[in-house]
Design an enzyme around this catalytic site. Sequence first.
Site, PDB file in Angstrom:
ATOM      1  N   HIS A 359       0.855  -1.180   0.000  1.00 29.02           N
ATOM      2  CA  HIS A 359       0.000   0.000   0.000  1.00 29.02           C
ATOM      3  C   HIS A 359       0.896   1.237   0.000  1.00 29.02           C
ATOM      4  O   HIS A 359       2.084   1.161   0.321  1.00 29.02           O
ATOM      5  CB  HIS A 359      -0.890   0.029   1.250  1.00 29.02           C
ATOM      6  CG  HIS A 359      -1.974  -1.010   1.246  1.00 29.02           C
ATOM      7  ND1 HIS A 359      -2.891  -1.123   0.236  1.00 29.02           N
ATOM      8  CD2 HIS A 359      -2.281  -1.983   2.147  1.00 29.02           C
ATOM      9  CE1 HIS A 359      -3.731  -2.111   0.509  1.00 29.02           C
ATOM     10  NE2 HIS A 359      -3.380  -2.648   1.661  1.00 29.02           N
ATOM     11  N   CYS A 402      -0.437   2.490  -4.440  1.00 35.19           N
ATOM     12  CA  CYS A 402      -1.194   3.700  -4.727  1.00 35.19           C
ATOM     13  C   CYS A 402      -0.388   4.922  -4.303  1.00 35.19           C
ATOM     14  O   CYS A 402       0.436   4.863  -3.399  1.00 35.19           O
ATOM     15  CB  CYS A 402      -2.529   3.690  -3.993  1.00 35.19           C
ATOM     16  SG  CYS A 402      -3.814   2.768  -4.852  1.00 35.19           S
TER      17      CYS A 402
END
Length: 538
Positions: A359, A402
Site C-alpha cells: 500500500h 497507490c
Amino acid sequence: MEEIDSMTFRQQLLAIDENLGQEDVEALKFLCSDWIPLKKLETVSSARDIFQLLINKDFLNPEDTFVIAELLYRIKCNFLLQKLGYTKEQVQEELPYRGLVSEYRQMLYEISEGLTKEDVGDAMFLLREHLPKKQSTTSSLELLTSLEKQDLLEDSNLEILERICSKLSPDLLKKVERYKRGKAPVFNQESTEMAPSSACGFSKPSFGNVSVQEPAVKHLPRNHIDSYPEETGSLREHVGSLLSLAANPDIKGGPSLLRSMGDGESKTTAEKTAFYKMDGPYRGYCLIFNNIHFEGGLGRRNGSQKDAMELERVFTWLGLDVRKYDDKTSKEIEEILKHWQSSENWKDRDCLVCCILSHGESGKIYGTDACLISIRDLMSYFTANRCPLLAEKPKLFFIQACQGEKTQQPVYLETDNHNRVHLGADAQRSRYASSQQLTSSIPAEADFLLGMATVDGYLSFRHVQQGTWYIQALCDNLQCLVPRGEDILSILTEVNADVSRRADTKGVMKQMPQPAYTLRKKMIFPVPRDPPPPAQPL
C-alpha cells in the site's frame, strides 16, 4: 447443442467487442486487410463487424478462435485473451505455426505505432502530389492504407515507405531494412532449414548448426518464417527533468542475439559506451518485497502473490538472483536494504532490481506495521557514495502502490491505497499530481530508474486473483521485448501503453504508470539462451 455452442461463441466475441475502442478497431481492420477486401473493411464500424467478416471467410468459428487471439495479441490487448480461453503464453507458443498476420503487415503496423500525429502531417505534406486531393488522413494507419490503395506501397515495393521513414525517423527506416533482410532466406553450411520465429520475437534455440524445421501448417503466412528479429527505436526526452520514452539502437539480428549482449567483439568503443555493461560473471540481484497482510486496519492485498510469482519467474529468466521478502515492517525493509547496501556481492554484479509491492501514499510506501517509508529514502541506500560497488551500475526500482487519496469498498478490483476501492466515477480524481513530485522521489545521482505503477495522487488497481495491472504488464513486456533487444525505457513505454488500455468492466476507471530516471546510458538485458518458463498458477 450446436446452437448453444454458437451462442456461447458469439457471447465471447461480444464481450471482446465491448472492451475495444475505436483505435483498436482501426488496428484490427489494418491487420485483417490481407484477408478481407478493403471495400468491405470500409463499412466496418465495430469489432463485431470484423468478427462477422472473419466468420464469413471461414477464418473464425466456434471450434477455432485463434485468429482473434492472434489479433488481440498483435494490438497488445492481452487482457482479453482469457475471454477466449487463451493465455498470452499459449498464443506465443502457437503463433509460429498458426499465425495468419504476415511479416509485411506486422512491419507496417510497427511503423504505424512509431509515427506521431506530427509525423503523419509531415508525411502528408511530402506525399501531397501522390495522394488524392480530398485525402483527409488523420492517423498513421489511414496513411499506410491510402498508400496501398494508390499502389504506392506493397510487399514488393517499399520505396515510398523507405523515403518517408528516412525523412521522418531513421530508426523506423531500420525496421523496413530489417524486414527486407528477413525476406531473403539464410542457409547455413550444414542445414537448409530455418527455425520459425515465435511471438514476442523469441526464436527457438538452435542446436549446433542445425536449426528447427518449419512444420507444414495450413494458412502459414508466406513471410512468417524469419531469423531472430532486431528492433530499433529512438530516444526522446520530455521537457524538464522527467524522461519517459526511449528505444534501443541498431542491434544486429540473427542467432548472435542468443548470446549475451556483452559478447559483441565487433562493437566499436563508441557503441560500447552507449550501453551499461551487462556482461559480468553474474547479472545481479532482484529484491522483491511483497506486503500482503497489514496492521492498523490496512486492507489485505489479495492478488499480490501472483505479482510476486511473476516477478520472480521473469527476473530469474533474465539471469538475476531473486530474493523475496514477504510481509515486512518498515523497519525490517530498511534493515534488509542496509544489509544489501554493505554487501560485497555487488562487485561482480551488473545491476540491482528492487520491486516493492505494498500500500502507499504520495511518494511513500507502507510497511506491514502501517508505518510509511519515503521511496526516495529507500532508493538512497544505493547511491554511489553509500554503496560504492554499485556506482555507475543501473539500479531499477519498481513500485506497485497507490499514490493517491482514500476511496470506497471494492467489488472485483482493489487499490493499493490503505483503503479498498469501489471502482466508481471518482476513483481517479487527484488532489495533486505532478511529474515534479515523481522526479523528486529519486536520488539526484546518476544511474537510477524509478518505475511507478501510477502517477502521483492517483490510485493503482489490483485484481484480487490476477494481480496488479502494472506488474503483470511489466512482466509481460519484459518477456516479450527483451528477446527483441529493446532497452528498459522502451519496455516501460510499452508498459504505459498496455496499462493505459486497461479499464474496469464499465470502462470508467483508468490507470497511467510513470517512470522517472537518471540513467546515463541505455540498459538492455542480455537475451537469455532459453525461452521463458511458463507462468505457474497460484
